[in-house]
Design a protein around this motif. Structure first.
Motif, PDB file in Angstrom:
ATOM      1  N   LEU A 171      15.616  32.062  42.724  1.00  0.00           N
ATOM      2  CA  LEU A 171      15.969  32.195  44.133  1.00  0.00           C
ATOM      3  C   LEU A 171      17.000  31.140  44.555  1.00  0.00           C
ATOM      4  CD1 LEU A 171      12.499  32.979  45.764  1.00  0.00           C
ATOM      5  CD2 LEU A 171      14.396  34.528  45.382  1.00  0.00           C
ATOM      6  N   TYR A 172      17.845  30.763  43.615  1.00  0.00           N
ATOM      7  CA  TYR A 172      18.891  29.768  43.884  1.00  0.00           C
ATOM      8  C   TYR A 172      20.130  30.111  43.071  1.00  0.00           C
ATOM      9  CZ  TYR A 172      21.500  25.388  43.580  1.00  0.00           C
ATOM     10  OH  TYR A 172      22.504  24.444  43.611  1.00  0.00           O
ATOM     11  N   PHE A 173      21.302  30.031  43.709  1.00  0.00           N
ATOM     12  CA  PHE A 173      22.559  30.135  42.976  1.00  0.00           C
ATOM     13  C   PHE A 173      23.556  29.180  43.600  1.00  0.00           C
ATOM     14  CE2 PHE A 173      23.441  32.923  46.528  1.00  0.00           C
ATOM     15  CZ  PHE A 173      24.823  32.940  46.700  1.00  0.00           C
ATOM     16  N   ARG A 174      24.632  28.924  42.900  1.00  0.00           N
ATOM     17  CA  ARG A 174      25.690  28.075  43.448  1.00  0.00           C
ATOM     18  C   ARG A 174      27.049  28.653  43.103  1.00  0.00           C
ATOM     19  NH1 ARG A 174      25.021  22.508  39.843  1.00  0.00           N
ATOM     20  NH2 ARG A 174      24.889  23.459  37.777  1.00  0.00           N
ATOM     21  N   THR A 175      28.010  28.374  43.951  1.00  0.00           N
ATOM     22  CA  THR A 175      29.358  28.898  43.759  1.00  0.00           C
ATOM     23  C   THR A 175      30.328  27.787  43.377  1.00  0.00           C
ATOM     24  OG1 THR A 175      29.630  28.752  46.166  1.00  0.00           O
ATOM     25  CG2 THR A 175      29.107  30.924  45.239  1.00  0.00           C
ATOM     26  N   ILE A 176      29.806  26.668  42.935  1.00  0.00           N
ATOM     27  CA  ILE A 176      30.618  25.523  42.538  1.00  0.00           C
ATOM     28  C   ILE A 176      30.232  25.094  41.130  1.00  0.00           C
ATOM     29  CG2 ILE A 176      29.043  23.737  43.391  1.00  0.00           C
ATOM     30  CD1 ILE A 176      31.563  22.284  44.482  1.00  0.00           C
ATOM     31  N   ALA A 177      31.189  24.499  40.430  1.00  0.00           N
ATOM     32  CA  ALA A 177      30.942  24.051  39.068  1.00  0.00           C
ATOM     33  C   ALA A 177      30.075  22.795  39.055  1.00  0.00           C
ATOM     34  CB  ALA A 177      32.277  23.758  38.375  1.00  0.00           C
TER      35      ALA A 177
END
Length: 420
Positions: free
Chosen positions: A157-163
């Motif tokens: 239930l977690y994602f990120r759009t940064i490296a």
């Protein structure tokens, strides 16, 4: 069925200690989540934010806040998600670790509002602290700025759009090396962000035969987040006679930079990172001229910058993490559209696919992507941040690192970018 895998449950247990430290006696139940996903499968897409309205990260809110407004405006102008406008139902304040009750109350407000998705938190530690209760409530978190290495694949239930800091740490190291520096000091804050970035920066230097002479791993020379005076740290760093100095911090740089200047360090040999590569209008003109910084993602400029400012005039103060925030909202909206439901489970099931993980026709606006989805086609949303499709660890498969140089007004100006 609620997406609540063993990996998710493990993440909740893993970060329970951090959550207790930052959230004190946080309310909530100890029971497992029920079978009702957050949001509604047939209602409007409801989203929220958990951004730093106050605290040491407050100077970074302007870009993400404007990006959310712009993304929602473009989505709704194109017809919305499943024919309904996206709704911003709650705006939480993540603040910082100095007063955990502020974020704890925001988490209460978010759970009560029951959005399917929340943008945030910006600080890795704040995401860790909020994650257990938001996960228990079945709310998807998506951060535009969490670069902590340990966040990779931490939660369904977690994602990120940064490296991650692996990429930025190495990019910063290579930038310092290409400028001919062989001895470097680093003033790094003692948290996941500072330690992770420092470790990869140091590794890159040492692989090339350079040396981190102050602030190295195991030296114990990191400073605590929120520190306000740096005379002793700067004196110690400069005693090593480094060719260059790098600062990994948030707003602590506002105190470190004047101290470096007062001790006669040449600030054109200063290197900053995403947490502090911002305009410094409070400094005398020319103070930072020639200093450089790195920030994951593509610079906000041209029509996109104009649109951000039109959506929220405060974006003129900083657009850090605006592309990543914009992309996060777009991906969530497209995933809901593709899956035919605005609940959390539907979004999660389709998030990687609309990012291009399964191929598909490329599109870079919600309107164009929506048209392809309505024709029954697979899509690859090419976002503003220039990141690759999401991996099975819920993060970009590749990313751009922007390089900035400060001008005579102490404003960082984009001068290039590299892909990692």
């Amino acid at each position: 069925m609620r997406v609540y895998s063993k990996k998710t449950a493990g993440a909740v247990a893993l970060f329970a200690g951090a959550a207790l430290v930052l959230s004190a006696c946080a309310t909530g139940t100890d029971t497992a989540p029920d079978d009702t996903p957050s949001g509604s499968s047939d209602g409007a897409l409801r989203i929220g934010t958990l951004l730093p309205q106050t605290g040491t990260l407050a100077h970074l809110i302007f870009g993400p806040r404007a990006a959310v407004k712009l993304a929602m405006q473009e989505i709704n102008d194109a017809g919305g998600v499943l024919g309904q406008d996206v709704e911003l139902v709650v705006e939480g304040n993540e603040h910082d670790a100095s007063d955990p009750t502020i974020m704890n109350k925001s988490v209460d407000d978010i759970i009560k509002a029951d959005p399917a998705f929340v943008l945030g938190a910006m600080g890795t530690g704040n995401s860790n602290a909020a994650m257990p209760r938001l996960t228990e409530a079945g709310i998807l978190m998506g951060s535009p700025s969490n670069t902590g290495i340990a966040m990779s694949g931490i939660n369904d239930l977690y994602f990120r759009t940064i490296a991650s800091d692996i990429i930025q740490g190495r990019a910063l190291g290579n930038l310092v090396l290409q400028d001919g520096n062989t001895t470097v000091a680093m003033l790094a804050q003692n948290n996941d962000y500072g330690i992770g970035l420092r470790d990869n920066f140091q590794e890159t230097l040492e692989e090339a035969g350079a040396e981190l002479v102050y602030g190295a791993k195991g030296s114990g020379e990191e400073f605590p987040e929120g520190q306000t005076t740096f005379t002793s740290e700067v004196t110690a760093a400069l005693s090593k006679k480094p060719d260059a100095i790098a600062i990994v911090s948030y707003e602590e740089a506002k105190q470190i930079i004047p101290e470096l200047a007062s001790q006669n360090f040449d600030l054109s040999k200063l290197y900053l990172v995403d947490g502090n590569t911002v305009p410094y209008e409070e400094f005398d003109d020319g103070l930072l001229e020639g200093a450089q910084g790195t920030t994951p993602g593509r610079a906000s400029k041209g029509e996109f910058l104009d649109a951000l400012v039109a959506a929220d005039s405060t974006a003129t103060q900083s657009t850090n993490f605006a592309p990543e925030s914009y992309d996060a909202v777009m991906l969530v909206a497209l995933a809901a559209q593709k899956g035919g439901g605005t609940d959390t489970d539907t979004i999660i099931a389709n998030l990687a696919a609309v990012s291009g993980a399964d191929g598909g026709e490329t599109c870079d606006t919600y309107k164009d992507c929506l048209a392809l989805l309505e024709d029954g086609k697979e899509i690859h949303y090419e976002g503003r941040a220039g990141s690759g499709p999401l991996t099975d660890k819920n993060e970009p498969s590749s990313a751009l690192i922007g390089i900035y140089k400060y001008d005579a007004t102490n404003t960082p100006v984009a001068v290039g970018e590299i892909e990692g």
